[in-house]
Design an enzyme around this catalytic site. Structure first.
Site, PDB file in Angstrom:
ATOM      1  N   LYS A   1     -23.498   5.960  33.627  1.00 11.24           N
ATOM      2  CA  LYS A   1     -23.919   4.611  34.330  1.00 11.24           C
ATOM      3  C   LYS A   1     -24.681   3.970  33.159  1.00 11.24           C
ATOM      4  O   LYS A   1     -25.919   4.105  32.907  1.00 11.24           O
ATOM      5  CB  LYS A   1     -24.945   5.023  35.300  1.00 11.24           C
ATOM      6  CG  LYS A   1     -25.399   3.837  36.456  1.00 11.24           C
ATOM      7  CD  LYS A   1     -26.004   4.173  37.572  1.00 11.24           C
ATOM      8  CE  LYS A   1     -26.839   3.158  38.203  1.00 11.24           C
ATOM      9  NZ  LYS A   1     -25.936   2.054  38.848  1.00 11.24           N
TER      10      LYS A   1
HETATM   11  N1  PMP Z   1     -19.982   1.888  41.201  1.00 11.93           N
HETATM   12  C1  PMP Z   1     -21.126   1.247  40.317  1.00 11.93           C
HETATM   13  C2  PMP Z   1     -20.497   0.327  39.271  1.00 11.93           C
HETATM   14  C3  PMP Z   1     -22.142   1.267  40.575  1.00 11.93           C
HETATM   15  O1  PMP Z   1     -23.081   0.447  39.872  1.00 11.93           O
HETATM   16  C4  PMP Z   1     -22.705   1.798  41.745  1.00 11.93           C
HETATM   17  C5  PMP Z   1     -24.108   2.068  41.894  1.00 11.93           C
HETATM   18  N2  PMP Z   1     -24.857   2.766  41.240  1.00 11.93           N
HETATM   19  C6  PMP Z   1     -21.997   2.742  42.491  1.00 11.93           C
HETATM   20  C7  PMP Z   1     -20.501   2.594  42.219  1.00 11.93           C
HETATM   21  C8  PMP Z   1     -22.602   3.584  43.640  1.00 11.93           C
HETATM   22  O2  PMP Z   1     -22.996   4.576  43.090  1.00 11.93           O
HETATM   23  P1  PMP Z   1     -24.103   5.492  43.963  1.00 11.93           P
HETATM   24  O3  PMP Z   1     -23.499   5.775  45.316  1.00 11.93           O
HETATM   25  O4  PMP Z   1     -24.382   6.433  43.328  1.00 11.93           O
HETATM   26  O5  PMP Z   1     -25.301   4.369  44.035  1.00 11.93           O
END
Ligand code: PMP
Length: 329
Positions: A169
């Site tokens: 991320k």
């Molecule tokens: N994909 C992307 C590109 C994101 O930014 C997020 C948000 N963090 C998610 C998926 C969903 O991830 P999570 O459920 O861990 O927030």
């Protein structure tokens, strides 16, 4: 300490910086920091809910582990353990006096004022770790959870895993997300879905995607350049508990149009139904029954009204931490 109100958004007046608690006003960096020029940050988005049993952070250790994993991919080594960052987060929530909030830890390459370094390399720049938090409502709008949203397939492809690993991320990945989001919004949609470099469905600009077909749950695999979403994992575990088959497989664009139900998952978006793709109605154009069933279970878990699947500890209660601290003191 009272929170800070900016345009009715309550922001924590305190920020955690490299082990210290500082004031929001003092959480600044130099314009020549490496991250500003070369996008060298990794971050997290985490929610603390005001549950029926007090404030609690949802899947905090998993989020901090993903932060450390993202840092590792980019050869960043913040000098804090998962537990230390978790404790810092919980303590900061207590100091912020917010009973619910969105938590933003970020690790980045900064600037050493005594030994400045301005090139791409970055390994000689210091690693800084910050945690900020603020109160954030429903990301895709209050109505989205019930009525669903209209989305499009983006003309932008998702980043590919051998150039910008989606598994991390990283702040820089969100340049791709911004292209997707800006295009979608300017075209009048709430969100865009990106295809991967092979043309298969990947994810939204900030959400994972699920299809419901014939009572089964289908979602792109990690190989489709998706972030390994923690809400995605939560929904998969809830589905398995409900005895619903979960299939991780490549999905063609046209399958989006023919889905019985479609929904996004994410920390910010939670579980958001999608009612149309490219102006083609999904199912009957309303939130589907399975989507609602997942929402009901998910919202009960994040409100501490029922345990997580397999009795896993998905909630870190802020009050527990306070008791622990008093006991130690
Ligand atoms: N994909 C992307 C590109 C994101 O930014 C997020 C948000 N963090 C998610 C998926 C969903 O991830 P999570 O459920 O861990 O927030």
């Amino acid at each position: 300490m009272a929170g800070k109100d900016v345009n009715t958004m309550k922001i924590s007046p305190v920020v955690w910086k490299n082990g210290d608690v500082i004031k929001w006003e003092d959480a600044n960096i130099h314009v020549m920091s490496h991250v500003i020029h070369y996008g060298s940050s990794v971050f997290e988005g985490i929610r603390c809910y005001n549950t029926s049993q007090g404030s609690a952070v949802f899947r905090l250790p998993e989020h901090i582990q993903r932060l450390l994993n993202s840092a590792k991919i980019y050869r960043m080594d913040p000098p804090y353990s998962r537990e230390e960052i978790c404790n810092a987060t919980v303590n900061l929530i207590r100091e912020s006096e917010l009973d619910s909030c969105y938590i933003r830890p970020v690790v980045f390459r900064g600037l050493d004022m005594d030994n400045p370094s301005f090139g791409v390399y970055g390994m000689n720049n210091p690693i800084d770790t910050y945690i900020a938090m603020w109160q954030w409502g429903k990301y895709l709008g209050e109505e989205a959870i019930e009525n669903g949203i209209d989305v499009c397939v983006s003309s932008w492809n998702r980043i590919t895993s051998n150039s910008m690993p989606a598994m991390a991320k990283a702040g820089a990945n969100y340049m791709n997300s911004q292209l997707i989001k800006m295009e979608a919004k300017l075209l009048g949609f709430a969100e865009g879905i990106a295809l991967d470099d092979r043309g298969f469905v990947s994810e939204g600009s900030g959400e994972n995607l699920f299809i419901v077909n014939n009572g089964k749950l289908i979602t792109p695999p990690l190989g489709a350049s998706i972030l390994p979403g923690i809400t995605r994992d939560s929904v998969i575990q809830i589905a398995r508990e409900m005895g619903i088959e979960v299939i991780e497989t490549s999905i063609q664009r046209s399958a989006l149009y023919l889905a019985d139900e479609l929904f996004f998952t994410g920390t910010a978006a939670e579980i958001s139904p999608i009612r149309s793709v490219d102006h083609i109605k999904v199912g009957n154009g309303k939130r589907g029954e399975m989507t609602k069933a997942f929402q009901d279970e998910f919202f009960a878990i994040i409100d501490a009204r029922r345990p997580a699947p397999n009795n896993a500890q998905w909630l870190t209660f802020i009050a527990d931490a306070e008791e622990k601290k008093t006991a130690v003191a």
